[in-house]
Scaffold this motif. Structure first.
Motif, PDB file in Angstrom:
ATOM      1  N   GLY A 111      13.736  -6.140  15.831  1.00 27.93           N
ATOM      2  CA  GLY A 111      12.565  -5.348  15.437  1.00 27.93           C
ATOM      3  C   GLY A 111      12.760  -3.635  15.383  1.00 27.93           C
ATOM      4  O   GLY A 111      11.572  -3.106  15.572  1.00 27.93           O
ATOM      5  N   GLU A 112      14.077  -3.317  15.498  1.00 28.26           N
ATOM      6  CA  GLU A 112      14.208  -1.955  15.488  1.00 28.26           C
ATOM      7  C   GLU A 112      14.400  -1.495  14.035  1.00 28.26           C
ATOM      8  O   GLU A 112      14.827  -2.028  13.298  1.00 28.26           O
ATOM      9  CB  GLU A 112      15.584  -1.562  16.237  1.00 28.26           C
ATOM     10  CG  GLU A 112      15.432  -1.683  17.747  1.00 28.26           C
ATOM     11  CD  GLU A 112      14.612  -1.229  18.677  1.00 28.26           C
ATOM     12  OE1 GLU A 112      14.427   0.121  17.992  1.00 28.26           O
ATOM     13  OE2 GLU A 112      13.935  -1.472  19.526  1.00 28.26           O
ATOM     14  N   PHE A 113      13.620  -0.274  13.881  1.00 28.00           N
ATOM     15  CA  PHE A 113      13.642   0.256  12.378  1.00 28.00           C
ATOM     16  C   PHE A 113      14.770   0.717  12.068  1.00 28.00           C
ATOM     17  O   PHE A 113      15.616   1.378  12.505  1.00 28.00           O
ATOM     18  CB  PHE A 113      12.591   1.413  12.283  1.00 28.00           C
ATOM     19  CG  PHE A 113      12.431   1.985  10.974  1.00 28.00           C
ATOM     20  CD1 PHE A 113      11.952   1.295   9.617  1.00 28.00           C
ATOM     21  CD2 PHE A 113      12.864   3.411  10.986  1.00 28.00           C
ATOM     22  CE1 PHE A 113      11.881   2.000   8.461  1.00 28.00           C
ATOM     23  CE2 PHE A 113      12.909   3.986   9.567  1.00 28.00           C
ATOM     24  CZ  PHE A 113      12.440   3.410   8.322  1.00 28.00           C
ATOM     25  N   VAL A 114      15.398   0.257  10.846  1.00 23.65           N
ATOM     26  CA  VAL A 114      16.453   0.442  10.219  1.00 23.65           C
ATOM     27  C   VAL A 114      16.632   1.463   9.085  1.00 23.65           C
ATOM     28  O   VAL A 114      17.005   2.846   9.246  1.00 23.65           O
ATOM     29  CB  VAL A 114      17.316  -0.645   9.607  1.00 23.65           C
ATOM     30  CG1 VAL A 114      18.568  -0.323   8.806  1.00 23.65           C
ATOM     31  CG2 VAL A 114      17.391  -1.740  10.769  1.00 23.65           C
ATOM     32  N   ARG A 115      15.654   1.231   8.234  1.00 21.34           N
ATOM     33  CA  ARG A 115      15.462   2.369   7.009  1.00 21.34           C
ATOM     34  C   ARG A 115      14.595   1.946   6.313  1.00 21.34           C
ATOM     35  O   ARG A 115      13.793   0.965   6.122  1.00 21.34           O
ATOM     36  CB  ARG A 115      16.856   2.444   6.192  1.00 21.34           C
ATOM     37  CG  ARG A 115      17.193   0.978   5.369  1.00 21.34           C
ATOM     38  CD  ARG A 115      18.267   1.145   4.469  1.00 21.34           C
ATOM     39  NE  ARG A 115      19.661   1.298   5.480  1.00 21.34           N
ATOM     40  CZ  ARG A 115      20.117   0.308   5.706  1.00 21.34           C
ATOM     41  NH1 ARG A 115      20.079  -0.771   5.621  1.00 21.34           N
ATOM     42  NH2 ARG A 115      21.375   0.753   6.530  1.00 21.34           N
ATOM     43  N   THR A 116      13.944   3.116   5.293  1.00 14.56           N
ATOM     44  CA  THR A 116      13.060   2.717   4.320  1.00 14.56           C
ATOM     45  C   THR A 116      13.828   2.661   2.942  1.00 14.56           C
ATOM     46  O   THR A 116      14.863   3.302   2.619  1.00 14.56           O
ATOM     47  CB  THR A 116      11.965   3.928   4.202  1.00 14.56           C
ATOM     48  OG1 THR A 116      11.166   3.984   5.390  1.00 14.56           O
ATOM     49  CG2 THR A 116      11.025   3.677   2.940  1.00 14.56           C
ATOM     50  N   GLN A 125       0.966  -1.159  -0.154  1.00 20.87           N
ATOM     51  CA  GLN A 125      -0.016  -0.018  -0.132  1.00 20.87           C
ATOM     52  C   GLN A 125       0.859   1.329   0.069  1.00 20.87           C
ATOM     53  O   GLN A 125       0.487   2.200  -0.712  1.00 20.87           O
ATOM     54  CB  GLN A 125      -1.108  -0.010   1.042  1.00 20.87           C
ATOM     55  CG  GLN A 125      -1.919   1.152   1.372  1.00 20.87           C
ATOM     56  CD  GLN A 125      -2.914   1.134   2.508  1.00 20.87           C
ATOM     57  OE1 GLN A 125      -3.716   0.050   2.500  1.00 20.87           O
ATOM     58  NE2 GLN A 125      -2.984   2.093   3.394  1.00 20.87           N
ATOM     59  N   ALA A 126       1.882   1.268   0.795  1.00 19.74           N
ATOM     60  CA  ALA A 126       2.936   2.480   0.771  1.00 19.74           C
ATOM     61  C   ALA A 126       3.778   2.237  -0.313  1.00 19.74           C
ATOM     62  O   ALA A 126       4.458   3.437  -0.599  1.00 19.74           O
ATOM     63  CB  ALA A 126       3.494   2.486   2.170  1.00 19.74           C
ATOM     64  N   THR A 127       3.751   1.275  -1.037  1.00 12.84           N
ATOM     65  CA  THR A 127       4.988   1.328  -2.362  1.00 12.84           C
ATOM     66  C   THR A 127       6.280   1.435  -1.887  1.00 12.84           C
ATOM     67  O   THR A 127       7.103   2.271  -2.461  1.00 12.84           O
ATOM     68  CB  THR A 127       4.543   2.219  -3.386  1.00 12.84           C
ATOM     69  OG1 THR A 127       3.085   2.405  -3.416  1.00 12.84           O
ATOM     70  CG2 THR A 127       5.136   1.739  -4.803  1.00 12.84           C
ATOM     71  N   GLU A 128       6.824   0.700  -0.629  1.00 10.76           N
ATOM     72  CA  GLU A 128       8.296   0.739  -0.365  1.00 10.76           C
ATOM     73  C   GLU A 128       8.415  -0.429   0.556  1.00 10.76           C
ATOM     74  O   GLU A 128       7.628  -1.357   0.803  1.00 10.76           O
ATOM     75  CB  GLU A 128       8.105   2.034   0.445  1.00 10.76           C
ATOM     76  CG  GLU A 128       7.351   1.991   1.627  1.00 10.76           C
ATOM     77  CD  GLU A 128       7.262   3.503   2.586  1.00 10.76           C
ATOM     78  OE1 GLU A 128       7.843   4.454   1.965  1.00 10.76           O
ATOM     79  OE2 GLU A 128       7.038   3.281   3.872  1.00 10.76           O
ATOM     80  N   ILE A 129       9.779  -0.508   0.927  1.00  7.64           N
ATOM     81  CA  ILE A 129      10.076  -1.748   1.596  1.00  7.64           C
ATOM     82  C   ILE A 129      10.741  -1.034   2.983  1.00  7.64           C
ATOM     83  O   ILE A 129      11.568   0.158   2.962  1.00  7.64           O
ATOM     84  CB  ILE A 129      11.274  -2.222   1.019  1.00  7.64           C
ATOM     85  CG1 ILE A 129      10.993  -2.903  -0.308  1.00  7.64           C
ATOM     86  CG2 ILE A 129      11.936  -3.672   1.796  1.00  7.64           C
ATOM     87  CD1 ILE A 129      11.492  -2.051  -1.575  1.00  7.64           C
ATOM     88  N   ARG A 130      10.491  -1.659   4.015  1.00  4.98           N
ATOM     89  CA  ARG A 130      10.985  -1.169   5.361  1.00  4.98           C
ATOM     90  C   ARG A 130      11.804  -2.184   6.046  1.00  4.98           C
ATOM     91  O   ARG A 130      11.421  -3.484   6.060  1.00  4.98           O
ATOM     92  CB  ARG A 130       9.767  -0.881   6.422  1.00  4.98           C
ATOM     93  CG  ARG A 130       9.002   0.258   5.795  1.00  4.98           C
ATOM     94  CD  ARG A 130       7.640   0.517   6.580  1.00  4.98           C
ATOM     95  NE  ARG A 130       6.676   1.490   5.866  1.00  4.98           N
ATOM     96  CZ  ARG A 130       5.472   1.572   6.077  1.00  4.98           C
ATOM     97  NH1 ARG A 130       4.829   1.016   7.295  1.00  4.98           N
ATOM     98  NH2 ARG A 130       4.658   2.453   5.229  1.00  4.98           N
ATOM     99  N   VAL A 131      12.864  -1.785   6.373  1.00  3.18           N
ATOM    100  CA  VAL A 131      13.863  -2.851   6.877  1.00  3.18           C
ATOM    101  C   VAL A 131      14.071  -2.603   8.502  1.00  3.18           C
ATOM    102  O   VAL A 131      13.962  -1.632   9.019  1.00  3.18           O
ATOM    103  CB  VAL A 131      15.114  -2.490   6.123  1.00  3.18           C
ATOM    104  CG1 VAL A 131      16.271  -3.657   6.740  1.00  3.18           C
ATOM    105  CG2 VAL A 131      15.215  -2.401   4.850  1.00  3.18           C
TER     106      VAL A 131
END
Length: 406
Positions: A106-111, A95-101
């Motif tokens: 479980g800590e967010f790294v980057r889009t 839906q957001a048309t992106e990848i989230r790493v």
């Protein structure tokens, strides 16, 4: 065809049909057949039943997903989940048309990526795959191309698409091929095409990959027919199934639920149809309560409720009286362990076999597994997606704990 399974015109014959089950205390037996293939025969009880302290446990180790807010863990629609060599999770949000790493904690790294048509952008983001060299290939099903990233999230290349089918399975194999589903308009059939890297680093066609040509029994269907010649086909609840599934390389696995009244076979075969390994497990058939059989028909009746159909109403007598030996997915973990899903009176379970074909048993599972969509199984974790009561997407890692591993 050579091996313990034979196909006779007009008849499906499983070699295990009528075979007496071995004593539970005997454990698995190993026999080399005339064609050189191995037959591993397992009793109903697994090795963990004889040694409960060895049973594996599956526990929820990580859950990513937010009910509210607009942070990176708030997913619109989770597509693919890729785990790279560093244990990071690459989660495609369609839906957001992106990848989230996210890292292994479980800590967010980057889009990675965004909506658009330029390099590193997506118009319709599709599945992602971990390539043999560790790069992440992400498909754009509208722009007919792959965007390729290294594990830092940097775009390193692009590649033309290799299949015009927007859906269907695709992915890398252990022997370095990229397999994709393709559709032939003339024959109206779906097949699998293979690709390999050429000297310039591009994917070139490497032929067609098809399962061995065997006459398999068809899974019973319920067919709803209408005066307008429109028809709807639905699988009969609790019906036994026999199907092929690709292995991790050039082999195929035949999951045979019709090979016996109280046994099933997992058969590893070559592309040419030669049997390489047969894993047989005996089990005690379990009766399905009449209430469960009737409940299984309710969604089918509601599906066509009010329609002017020709097909008569269904009867509970149409539904099998015992649970099938398996009715779920089949996964081969990174270490060669086999996981076969099934649903029984106790809910979802897995029959687990080691890479030699010995039946280990059923691991302990946490609550809620029955509602999850399992994406992959590694040697130490199960990766799945789960929707809560509000329909919010969550990505879940279920850790596989072996004795002594914590």
């Amino acid at each position: 065809m050579r091996g313990p399974l034979a196909v006779i015109p007009g008849l499906w014959l499983g070699a295990c049909a009528g075979d007496a089950a071995p004593p539970a205390s005997a454990g698995p037996s190993f026999d080399t057949l005339a064609n050189g293939s191995l037959l591993v025969t397992n009793p109903a009880e697994g090795l963990w039943d004889a040694n409960p302290e060895e049973r594996w446990r599956v526990v929820e180790g990580l859950r990513i997903g937010s009910v509210s807010g607009d942070g990176p863990d708030s997913f619109g629609q989770v597509g693919s989940i890729v785990v790279d060599g560093g244990g990071r999770l690459w989660i495609v949000d369609r839906q957001a048309t992106e990848i989230r790493v996210f890292d292994a904690d479980g800590e967010f790294v980057r889009t990675v990526g965004r909506a658009g048509e330029g390099p590193g952008e997506f118009e319709s983001i599709g599945p992602a795959h971990l390539a043999p060299n560790g790069e992440i290939w992400v498909e754009d099903t509208d722009l007919w191309r792959f965007e390729i990233f290294d594990t830092t999230g940097t775009r390193v290349a692009g590649h033309r698409g290799v299949s015009m089918m927007r859906g269907g399975s695709r992915g890398w194999t252990e022997d370095g091929r990229f397999l994709v589903s393709e559709y032939d308009r003339e024959s109206e059939r779906v097949f699998t095409r293979a690709f390999r890297f050429n000297s310039e680093g591009l994917l070139d066609s490497a032929g067609v990959v098809e399962p061995p040509k065997l006459e398999l029994p068809e899974r019973p269907l319920i067919v709803f027919e209408y005066p307008s010649n429109y028809r709807i086909e639905q699988a009969l609840p609790f019906a036994r199934s026999t199907r092929f599934q690709r292995g991790r390389g050039t082999d195929w696995w035949l999951l045979c639920g019709h090979c016996g009244e109280s046994s099933y076979d997992i058969i590893r075969m070559s592309t040419e149809g030669d049997t390489l390994l047969t894993i047989r497990r005996h089990y005690e058939p379990v009766a399905i309560p009449d209430s469960a059989r009737a409940a299984a028909l309710e969604p089918l009746e509601r599906y066509v409720e009010g329609a002017n159909r020709i097909t008569p109403r269904l009867s509970v007598d149409d539904v099998p009286r015992v649970y099938p030996p398996f009715d779920g997915g089949f996964w081969i973990s990174d270490d060669g362990t086999l996981w076969l899903g099934q649903t029984g009176p106790g809910g979802v379970a897995f029959d687990v076999f080691d890479r030699e074909g010995r039946y280990l048993g059923q691991p302990e599972l946490p609550p809620g597994v029955e509602g999850m969509w399992i994406r992959s199984i590694t040697d130490n974790a199960i990766y799945a997606t789960d929707d809560d009561d509000l329909g919010v997407n969550h990505v879940v890692r279920l850790d596989i704990l072996r004795p002594g591993s914590g």
